[in-house]
Scaffold this motif. Structure first.
Motif, PDB file in Angstrom:
ATOM      1  N   SER A   2       0.840  -1.197   0.000  1.00  0.00           N
ATOM      2  CA  SER A   2       0.000   0.000   0.000  1.00  0.00           C
ATOM      3  C   SER A   2       0.883   1.259   0.000  1.00  0.00           C
ATOM      4  O   SER A   2       2.098   1.178   0.190  1.00  0.00           O
ATOM      5  N   LYS A   3       0.241   2.409  -0.181  1.00  0.00           N
ATOM      6  CA  LYS A   3       0.978   3.674  -0.122  1.00  0.00           C
ATOM      7  C   LYS A   3       1.618   3.863   1.251  1.00  0.00           C
ATOM      8  O   LYS A   3       2.770   4.294   1.352  1.00  0.00           O
ATOM      9  N   LEU A   4       0.891   3.521   2.314  1.00  0.00           N
ATOM     10  CA  LEU A   4       1.446   3.684   3.661  1.00  0.00           C
ATOM     11  C   LEU A   4       2.601   2.723   3.914  1.00  0.00           C
ATOM     12  O   LEU A   4       3.586   3.089   4.565  1.00  0.00           O
ATOM     13  N   LYS A  32       8.314  -3.844 -11.570  1.00  0.00           N
ATOM     14  CA  LYS A  32       7.163  -2.968 -11.805  1.00  0.00           C
ATOM     15  C   LYS A  32       6.173  -3.095 -10.656  1.00  0.00           C
ATOM     16  O   LYS A  32       5.863  -4.183 -10.201  1.00  0.00           O
ATOM     17  N   ALA A  33       5.676  -1.943 -10.191  1.00  0.00           N
ATOM     18  CA  ALA A  33       4.778  -1.889  -9.041  1.00  0.00           C
ATOM     19  C   ALA A  33       3.317  -1.828  -9.489  1.00  0.00           C
ATOM     20  O   ALA A  33       3.019  -1.704 -10.678  1.00  0.00           O
ATOM     21  N   GLU A  34       2.420  -1.884  -8.498  1.00  0.00           N
ATOM     22  CA  GLU A  34       1.004  -1.698  -8.773  1.00  0.00           C
ATOM     23  C   GLU A  34       0.819  -0.347  -9.460  1.00  0.00           C
ATOM     24  O   GLU A  34       1.593   0.573  -9.228  1.00  0.00           O
ATOM     25  N   PRO A  35      -0.221  -0.205 -10.270  1.00  0.00           N
ATOM     26  CA  PRO A  35      -0.395   1.047 -11.029  1.00  0.00           C
ATOM     27  C   PRO A  35      -0.344   2.316 -10.180  1.00  0.00           C
ATOM     28  O   PRO A  35       0.255   3.307 -10.599  1.00  0.00           O
ATOM     29  N   GLU A  36      -0.934   2.309  -8.986  1.00  0.00           N
ATOM     30  CA  GLU A  36      -0.928   3.532  -8.180  1.00  0.00           C
ATOM     31  C   GLU A  36       0.447   3.844  -7.593  1.00  0.00           C
ATOM     32  O   GLU A  36       0.728   4.983  -7.240  1.00  0.00           O
ATOM     33  N   LEU A  37       1.323   2.836  -7.511  1.00  0.00           N
ATOM     34  CA  LEU A  37       2.661   3.051  -6.954  1.00  0.00           C
ATOM     35  C   LEU A  37       3.748   3.173  -8.019  1.00  0.00           C
ATOM     36  O   LEU A  37       4.861   3.597  -7.725  1.00  0.00           O
ATOM     37  N   GLU A  38       3.430   2.816  -9.258  1.00  0.00           N
ATOM     38  CA  GLU A  38       4.441   2.818 -10.319  1.00  0.00           C
ATOM     39  C   GLU A  38       5.097   4.185 -10.524  1.00  0.00           C
ATOM     40  O   GLU A  38       6.323   4.255 -10.686  1.00  0.00           O
ATOM     41  N   PRO A  39       4.354   5.295 -10.499  1.00  0.00           N
ATOM     42  CA  PRO A  39       5.046   6.592 -10.656  1.00  0.00           C
ATOM     43  C   PRO A  39       6.096   6.829  -9.561  1.00  0.00           C
ATOM     44  O   PRO A  39       7.159   7.391  -9.827  1.00  0.00           O
ATOM     45  N   TYR A  40       5.806   6.394  -8.345  1.00  0.00           N
ATOM     46  CA  TYR A  40       6.775   6.545  -7.253  1.00  0.00           C
ATOM     47  C   TYR A  40       7.970   5.627  -7.482  1.00  0.00           C
ATOM     48  O   TYR A  40       9.111   6.022  -7.262  1.00  0.00           O
ATOM     49  N   ARG A  41       7.717   4.404  -7.942  1.00  0.00           N
ATOM     50  CA  ARG A  41       8.810   3.473  -8.211  1.00  0.00           C
ATOM     51  C   ARG A  41       9.746   4.053  -9.262  1.00  0.00           C
ATOM     52  O   ARG A  41      10.970   3.991  -9.123  1.00  0.00           O
ATOM     53  N   GLN A  42       9.172   4.650 -10.302  1.00  0.00           N
ATOM     54  CA  GLN A  42       9.999   5.235 -11.355  1.00  0.00           C
ATOM     55  C   GLN A  42      10.846   6.384 -10.822  1.00  0.00           C
ATOM     56  O   GLN A  42      12.026   6.495 -11.167  1.00  0.00           O
ATOM     57  N   ARG A  43      10.258   7.224  -9.986  1.00  0.00           N
ATOM     58  CA  ARG A  43      11.033   8.327  -9.384  1.00  0.00           C
ATOM     59  C   ARG A  43      12.155   7.787  -8.514  1.00  0.00           C
ATOM     60  O   ARG A  43      13.270   8.329  -8.511  1.00  0.00           O
ATOM     61  N   LEU A  44      11.883   6.725  -7.757  1.00  0.00           N
ATOM     62  CA  LEU A  44      12.899   6.147  -6.881  1.00  0.00           C
ATOM     63  C   LEU A  44      13.958   5.396  -7.670  1.00  0.00           C
ATOM     64  O   LEU A  44      15.128   5.381  -7.278  1.00  0.00           O
ATOM     65  N   ALA A  45      13.576   4.786  -8.781  1.00  0.00           N
ATOM     66  CA  ALA A  45      14.545   4.067  -9.606  1.00  0.00           C
ATOM     67  C   ALA A  45      15.609   5.017 -10.134  1.00  0.00           C
ATOM     68  O   ALA A  45      16.786   4.658 -10.228  1.00  0.00           O
ATOM     69  N   VAL A  46      15.229   6.248 -10.453  1.00  0.00           N
ATOM     70  CA  VAL A  46      16.197   7.255 -10.883  1.00  0.00           C
ATOM     71  C   VAL A  46      17.196   7.516  -9.757  1.00  0.00           C
ATOM     72  O   VAL A  46      18.392   7.678 -10.001  1.00  0.00           O
ATOM     73  N   ILE A  60       8.451  12.297  -1.487  1.00  0.00           N
ATOM     74  CA  ILE A  60       7.618  11.159  -1.875  1.00  0.00           C
ATOM     75  C   ILE A  60       6.882  10.606  -0.656  1.00  0.00           C
ATOM     76  O   ILE A  60       5.689  10.298  -0.734  1.00  0.00           O
ATOM     77  N   ILE A  61       7.573  10.499   0.476  1.00  0.00           N
ATOM     78  CA  ILE A  61       6.934  10.020   1.711  1.00  0.00           C
ATOM     79  C   ILE A  61       5.744  10.918   2.045  1.00  0.00           C
ATOM     80  O   ILE A  61       4.648  10.429   2.358  1.00  0.00           O
ATOM     81  N   SER A  62       5.932  12.214   1.960  1.00  0.00           N
ATOM     82  CA  SER A  62       4.865  13.160   2.253  1.00  0.00           C
ATOM     83  C   SER A  62       3.671  12.962   1.305  1.00  0.00           C
ATOM     84  O   SER A  62       2.517  12.948   1.731  1.00  0.00           O
ATOM     85  N   GLU A  63       3.955  12.802   0.025  1.00  0.00           N
ATOM     86  CA  GLU A  63       2.891  12.570  -0.942  1.00  0.00           C
ATOM     87  C   GLU A  63       2.136  11.274  -0.660  1.00  0.00           C
ATOM     88  O   GLU A  63       0.901  11.228  -0.775  1.00  0.00           O
TER      89      GLU A  63
END
Length: 66
Positions: A2-4, A32-46, A60-63
């Motif tokens: 989950s996000k939390l 690859k993460a769940e669709p709602e987490l994938e944008p965060y995974r991509q940011r973290l992969a960078v 990201i934690i705050s978001e």
């Protein structure tokens, strides 16, 4: 995950909470993460490709918590 749960893992990674698992970061950023987490995974992969920007990770934690 989950996000939390992701926010909790990131806090452990940057040292704001104890007991980050040895492979939590790699496990999350390398698959690859769940669709709602994938944008965060991509940011973290960078982050994994260079210097870790803890300010960006805290953003990201705050978001994730809002």
């Amino acid at each position: 995950m989950s996000k939390l749960e992701l926010a909790d893992m990131l806090e452990r990674f940057v040292g704001d909470a104890p007991n980050c698992g040895d492979y939590e970061w790699d496990d999350f950023t390398s698959t690859k993460a769940e669709p709602e987490l994938e944008p965060y995974r991509q940011r973290l992969a960078v982050q994994s490709e260079g210097l870790i920007d803890t300010g960006e990770i805290r953003q990201i934690i705050s978001e994730l918590r809002n």
